[in-house]
Design a protein around this motif. Structure first.
Motif, PDB file in Angstrom:
ATOM      1  N   ASP A  60      47.284  35.439  40.041  1.00 27.01           N
ATOM      2  CA  ASP A  60      47.723  36.732  40.592  1.00 27.01           C
ATOM      3  C   ASP A  60      48.325  37.633  39.517  1.00 27.01           C
ATOM      4  OD1 ASP A  60      47.210  35.784  43.365  1.00 27.01           O
ATOM      5  OD2 ASP A  60      48.931  34.494  42.959  1.00 27.01           O
ATOM      6  N   ALA A  61      47.856  37.507  38.280  1.00 30.75           N
ATOM      7  CA  ALA A  61      48.343  38.336  37.179  1.00 30.75           C
ATOM      8  C   ALA A  61      47.345  39.448  36.896  1.00 30.75           C
ATOM      9  CB  ALA A  61      48.547  37.493  35.925  1.00 30.75           C
ATOM     10  N   SER A  62      47.805  40.679  36.836  1.00 30.44           N
ATOM     11  CA  SER A  62      46.916  41.810  36.608  1.00 30.44           C
ATOM     12  C   SER A  62      47.213  42.536  35.298  1.00 30.44           C
ATOM     13  CB  SER A  62      47.002  42.797  37.782  1.00 30.44           C
ATOM     14  OG  SER A  62      48.341  43.193  38.001  1.00 30.44           O
ATOM     15  N   SER A  63      48.069  41.956  34.445  1.00 28.02           N
ATOM     16  CA  SER A  63      48.334  42.544  33.131  1.00 28.02           C
ATOM     17  C   SER A  63      48.742  41.444  32.165  1.00 28.02           C
ATOM     18  CB  SER A  63      49.439  43.604  33.212  1.00 28.02           C
ATOM     19  OG  SER A  63      50.699  42.988  33.390  1.00 28.02           O
ATOM     20  N   TRP A  64      48.637  41.741  30.878  1.00 27.37           N
ATOM     21  CA  TRP A  64      49.070  40.777  29.874  1.00 27.37           C
ATOM     22  C   TRP A  64      50.565  40.505  29.998  1.00 27.37           C
ATOM     23  CZ3 TRP A  64      46.087  37.629  27.332  1.00 27.37           C
ATOM     24  CH2 TRP A  64      44.769  37.990  27.025  1.00 27.37           C
ATOM     25  N   ALA A  65      51.355  41.540  30.279  1.00 26.32           N
ATOM     26  CA  ALA A  65      52.798  41.335  30.413  1.00 26.32           C
ATOM     27  C   ALA A  65      53.107  40.359  31.536  1.00 26.32           C
ATOM     28  CB  ALA A  65      53.497  42.674  30.663  1.00 26.32           C
ATOM     29  N   GLN A  66      52.426  40.509  32.657  1.00 28.14           N
ATOM     30  CA  GLN A  66      52.651  39.583  33.765  1.00 28.14           C
ATOM     31  C   GLN A  66      52.292  38.155  33.374  1.00 28.14           C
ATOM     32  OE1 GLN A  66      50.806  40.956  37.456  1.00 28.14           O
ATOM     33  NE2 GLN A  66      51.131  43.064  36.780  1.00 28.14           N
ATOM     34  N   LEU A  67      51.197  37.989  32.632  1.00 26.23           N
ATOM     35  CA  LEU A  67      50.796  36.653  32.216  1.00 26.23           C
ATOM     36  C   LEU A  67      51.851  36.026  31.295  1.00 26.23           C
ATOM     37  CD1 LEU A  67      48.353  34.790  32.728  1.00 26.23           C
ATOM     38  CD2 LEU A  67      47.435  35.561  30.527  1.00 26.23           C
ATOM     39  N   MET A  68      52.392  36.827  30.372  1.00 26.58           N
ATOM     40  CA  MET A  68      53.442  36.334  29.483  1.00 26.58           C
ATOM     41  C   MET A  68      54.678  35.914  30.262  1.00 26.58           C
ATOM     42  SD  MET A  68      53.359  39.115  26.389  1.00 26.58           S
ATOM     43  CE  MET A  68      51.845  40.038  26.086  1.00 26.58           C
ATOM     44  N   LEU A  69      55.067  36.724  31.231  1.00 25.77           N
ATOM     45  CA  LEU A  69      56.268  36.421  32.015  1.00 25.77           C
ATOM     46  C   LEU A  69      56.035  35.221  32.925  1.00 25.77           C
ATOM     47  CD1 LEU A  69      57.408  40.050  32.919  1.00 25.77           C
ATOM     48  CD2 LEU A  69      58.414  38.533  31.206  1.00 25.77           C
ATOM     49  N   LYS A  70      54.855  35.113  33.493  1.00 24.77           N
ATOM     50  CA  LYS A  70      54.560  33.958  34.347  1.00 24.77           C
ATOM     51  C   LYS A  70      54.583  32.661  33.536  1.00 24.77           C
ATOM     52  CE  LYS A  70      51.949  36.171  38.088  1.00 24.77           C
ATOM     53  NZ  LYS A  70      52.459  35.448  39.270  1.00 24.77           N
ATOM     54  N   TYR A  71      54.140  32.724  32.296  1.00 29.47           N
ATOM     55  CA  TYR A  71      54.217  31.546  31.435  1.00 29.47           C
ATOM     56  C   TYR A  71      55.668  31.074  31.330  1.00 29.47           C
ATOM     57  CZ  TYR A  71      54.007  28.586  27.292  1.00 29.47           C
ATOM     58  OH  TYR A  71      54.118  27.528  26.426  1.00 29.47           O
ATOM     59  N   ILE A  72      56.578  31.995  31.121  1.00 29.93           N
ATOM     60  CA  ILE A  72      57.999  31.655  30.996  1.00 29.93           C
ATOM     61  C   ILE A  72      58.551  31.134  32.318  1.00 29.93           C
ATOM     62  CG2 ILE A  72      60.309  32.628  30.587  1.00 29.93           C
ATOM     63  CD1 ILE A  72      58.886  34.663  28.701  1.00 29.93           C
ATOM     64  N   LEU A  73      58.262  31.838  33.390  1.00 29.16           N
ATOM     65  CA  LEU A  73      58.813  31.478  34.690  1.00 29.16           C
ATOM     66  C   LEU A  73      58.278  30.149  35.207  1.00 29.16           C
ATOM     67  CD1 LEU A  73      58.726  34.972  36.448  1.00 29.16           C
ATOM     68  CD2 LEU A  73      60.740  33.758  35.579  1.00 29.16           C
ATOM     69  N   ALA A  74      57.152  29.719  34.677  1.00 27.69           N
ATOM     70  CA  ALA A  74      56.597  28.439  35.117  1.00 27.69           C
ATOM     71  C   ALA A  74      57.449  27.264  34.664  1.00 27.69           C
ATOM     72  CB  ALA A  74      55.179  28.278  34.592  1.00 27.69           C
ATOM     73  N   HIS A  75      58.312  27.472  33.682  1.00 31.60           N
ATOM     74  CA  HIS A  75      59.199  26.384  33.272  1.00 31.60           C
ATOM     75  C   HIS A  75      60.316  26.279  34.309  1.00 31.60           C
ATOM     76  CE1 HIS A  75      61.721  23.685  31.037  1.00 31.60           C
ATOM     77  NE2 HIS A  75      60.828  23.617  30.065  1.00 31.60           N
ATOM     78  N   PRO A  76      60.498  25.141  34.938  1.00 29.87           N
ATOM     79  CA  PRO A  76      61.455  25.030  36.040  1.00 29.87           C
ATOM     80  C   PRO A  76      62.914  25.230  35.634  1.00 29.87           C
ATOM     81  CG  PRO A  76      60.609  22.871  35.419  1.00 29.87           C
ATOM     82  CD  PRO A  76      59.772  23.872  34.703  1.00 29.87           C
ATOM     83  N   ALA A  77      63.226  25.125  34.339  1.00 28.76           N
ATOM     84  CA  ALA A  77      64.607  25.315  33.898  1.00 28.76           C
ATOM     85  C   ALA A  77      64.963  26.774  33.662  1.00 28.76           C
ATOM     86  CB  ALA A  77      64.866  24.512  32.621  1.00 28.76           C
TER      87      ALA A  77
END
Length: 306
Positions: free
Chosen positions: A250-267
């Motif tokens: 559900d990512a529609s921009s590079w910025a969203q993909l970068m942020l989702k990568y970070i948020l995927a870490h549970p800590a």
């Protein structure tokens, strides 16, 4: 940030943001769609996307300079977020945030975080008094010792303010990989609610010890430099966002993909990209909804930036 502007102009994110006219009107997000995570020391929920103010909010206190920042703040709140992170060392950013937060009764909807960066108790007290005044509030949600400056002294002062009810949470910060071991040393001997540090696709040192330690000990984490001050956009310059980013994440921009990568870490508790552009604020908020990558997808994302 010209590189990000070009990416937005050539991505599906533009259509998504256009639908949120003018940026994120109240109710644009479905109720509860923005991911929230618990602050471990209290259980309070905090939206995972916040707003940093370094460089972007050091502007004159006049209408021309404040107008776009007002829209950034309204976009943040209308999108279901609340966290603003600032500091006395960010020039006029505290005063700007305080002036804007005082408008339209926004203060009650915000989680205000600032910092103390002084040596000696008296200097710390003076700086904090100035921060309360600049931010136009009697209670600060979070105060952090900035870049580990005179940490023991300032944490002692912050604990007293917390006991008095003037500060709700306390923490420490840094922004360099080289400081991660020092952050860990402080965390091992000083009880805090939050720690703020750098973490991104291009700076993954925090995955080794810092993030696992915070997860184990119940310390909330705020992530700065998620785009490495736009350097990560340069790594994918000229490349189209992969189709699977939208289909699977559900990512529609590079910025969203970068942020989702970070948020995927549970800590990770929340990430605080700085911006003075309401369109970028809306784009960042979209990263806080929808699916997050699993381990295999995170590897695929990292390979895109190699």
């Amino acid at each position: 940030m010209p590189s990000r502007r070009r990416f937005l102009q050539h991505s599906a994110s533009l259509a998504a943001l256009t639908a949120l006219t003018p940026w994120l009107p109240a109710g644009a997000f479905a109720a509860g769609s923005l991911l929230q995570r618990q602050i471990p020391s209290s259980g309070e929920l905090l939206p995972v996307i916040g707003l940093g103010t370094s460089r972007t909010h050091d502007v004159a206190l006049n209408e021309a300079a404040l107008a776009p920042l007002r829209e950034v703040l309204r976009t943040l709140v209308n999108g279901g977020a609340s966290l603003i992170d600032t500091a006395p060392s960010y020039g006029r950013a505290e005063a700007v945030c305080g002036a804007l937060a005082a408008e339209d009764e926004l203060r009650s909807k915000l989680f205000l975080a600032t910092k103390v960066s002084s040596s000696g108790r008296a200097a710390g007290e003076r700086q904090l008094a100035e921060s309360f005044a600049a931010l136009k509030t009697d209670i600060l949600d979070l105060v952090q010792v900035h870049n580990l400056q005179d940490t023991a002294t300032q944490l002692g002062l912050l604990r007293e303010l917390k006991q008095q009810g003037r500060v709700r949470y306390i923490g420490i910060t840094h922004y360099l990989d080289s400081a991660h071991e020092r952050l860990l040393e402080v965390l091992r001997r000083e009880p805090v609610d939050f720690v703020q540090f750098n973490y991104s696709i291009g700076e993954r040192n925090a995955e080794r010890e810092l993030l696992p330690y915070c997860a184990d000990k119940g310390i909330a984490t705020l992530i700065n430099r998620p785009f490495q001050r736009a350097a990560l956009f340069d790594r994918v310059r000229g490349q189209a966002l992969p189709d699977w980013a939208a289909v699977e994440l559900d990512a529609s921009s590079w910025a969203q993909l970068m942020l989702k990568y970070i948020l995927a870490h549970p800590a990770v508790t929340a990430v605080i990209p700085a911006t003075s552009n309401p369109r970028y604020m809306a784009d960042n908020l979209l990263a806080g909804q929808g699916r997050l990558p699993d381990a295999a997808q995170r590897k695929r994302i990292a390979e895109l930036f190699a």
